[in-house]
Enzyme design. Structure first.
Site, PDB file in Angstrom:
ATOM      1  CD  GLU A   1      33.552  31.977  44.745  1.00  0.00           C
ATOM      2  OE1 GLU A   1      34.204  31.547  45.684  1.00  0.00           O
ATOM      3  OE2 GLU A   1      33.847  33.041  44.156  1.00  0.00           O
TER       4      GLU A   1
ATOM      5  CE  LYS B   1      32.191  34.998  46.211  1.00  0.00           C
ATOM      6  NZ  LYS B   1      33.286  34.418  46.997  1.00  0.00           N
ATOM      7  N   GLY B   2      36.473  36.252  43.689  1.00  0.00           N
ATOM      8  CA  GLY B   2      37.195  35.610  42.592  1.00  0.00           C
ATOM      9  C   GLY B   2      38.684  35.484  42.805  1.00  0.00           C
ATOM     10  N   GLY B   3      39.140  35.940  43.991  1.00  0.00           N
ATOM     11  CA  GLY B   3      40.567  35.784  44.279  1.00  0.00           C
ATOM     12  C   GLY B   3      40.992  34.327  44.214  1.00  0.00           C
ATOM     13  N   GLY B   4      40.072  33.440  44.570  1.00  0.00           N
ATOM     14  CA  GLY B   4      40.365  32.005  44.516  1.00  0.00           C
ATOM     15  C   GLY B   4      40.026  31.392  43.165  1.00  0.00           C
TER      16      GLY B   4
ATOM     17  CE  LYS C   1      39.749  38.593  52.810  1.00  0.00           C
ATOM     18  NZ  LYS C   1      38.992  37.377  52.745  1.00  0.00           N
TER      19      LYS C   1
ATOM     20  CB  THR D   1      35.577  28.670  46.551  1.00  0.00           C
ATOM     21  OG1 THR D   1      34.722  27.670  46.001  1.00  0.00           O
ATOM     22  CG2 THR D   1      37.023  28.329  46.181  1.00  0.00           C
ATOM     23  N   GLY D   2      37.458  29.169  49.197  1.00  0.00           N
ATOM     24  CA  GLY D   2      38.493  30.050  49.758  1.00  0.00           C
ATOM     25  C   GLY D   2      38.850  29.618  51.169  1.00  0.00           C
ATOM     26  CB  SER D   3      41.569  30.626  53.446  1.00  0.00           C
ATOM     27  OG  SER D   3      41.371  32.019  53.378  1.00  0.00           O
TER      28      SER D   3
END
Ligand code: 5RP
Length: 230
Positions: free
Chosen positions: A105, A96-99, A123, A28-30
């Site tokens: 995940e 992780k988890g910004g999204g 990153k 997940t994410g950009s």
């Protein structure tokens, strides 16, 4: 090269790790979105994979682009998960988890034989912690859980704001209906110790530290894409 182009470069390089017939966890994410777009082209070109998405957002994009999906219950053992990260260090410990998808995940990555991280070079850090650590909690008693998180951090000499994530006017809720605290502890010198402390709090469902989960990272920078092994 701008950040988006670097994400595309990392995603392109990750495609080389996807083999016909694979059961694939899809992040997940950009950055993961760029991977999904490239994967869809391969699928339309004849590559056969079965994807397990790590969020409703990723599931929607996959469906839109015609990538065949299964749930993790239908496909509980996966060959490979490809996902982004908010931060990673040279040992491939991740934040992780910004999204907001960290719990799913982590469940999907844990069900996978291998996890491959894709990221632009911004990153990659020496010490984790500049990015606030997402902690997914049960809404029940979340204020008590916040106090417990602060106490746990202070036992390790860490302190900082533990902020309830919002989505506009409302409290942000994850796909599973949970809340997220973003903990600005600053440098995290001992991720395993913090992980252990957080995991011992009943209201904490998961935290965004992924330790010994990723075996390979593809990092993209101005000079192109390169790999980091655990
Ligand atoms: C979502 C995540 C993402 O992988 C992380 O936030 C990186 O996202 P992006 O590729 O947009 O920078 O952990 O929960």
């Amino acid at each position: 090269m701008d950040a988006r182009e670097m994400k595309v470069k990392a995603a392109e390089a990750a495609l080389a790790h996807v083999e016909d017939g694979m059961r694939l966890g899809i992040g997940t994410g950009s950055t993961a979105d760029e991977f999904v777009r490239l994967l869809a082209e391969k699928v339309h070109g004849g590559l056969r994979i079965q994807g397990v998405p790590t969020s409703e957002r990723t599931a929607r994009l996959c469906v839109e682009l015609g990538i065949p999906l299964k749930s993790l219950d239908e496909l509980p053992e996966l060959d490979l998960t490809i996902d982004g990260a908010d931060e990673l260090d040279a040992d491939l410990t991740l934040v992780k988890g910004g999204g907001g998808a960290l719990l799913r995940e982590k469940i999907v990555a844990a069900a996978s034989a291998r996890m491959l991280v894709i990221a632009d070079e911004s990153k990659l850090v020496n010490t984790l912690g500049a990015f606030p650590l997402p902690i997914e909690v049960n809404p029940f008693g979340h204020k008590a859980t916040r106090i417990a998180i602060e106490k746990a951090a202070s036992r390790l000499g860490l302190s900082g704001e533990v902020k309830l994530r919002r989505g506009g006017e409302d409290v942000f809720t994850t796909d599973g209906g949970h809340y997220i605290f973003d903990a600005s502890f600053g440098r995290i010198p001992d991720a395993e110790a913090l992980s252990g402390e957080l995991n011992s709090i009943p209201g904490v469902l998961e935290h965004g530290l992924f330790i010994h989960m990723a075996s390979l990272a593809i990092i993209a920078g101005e000079a192109g894409a390169w790999t980091l092994k655990a």
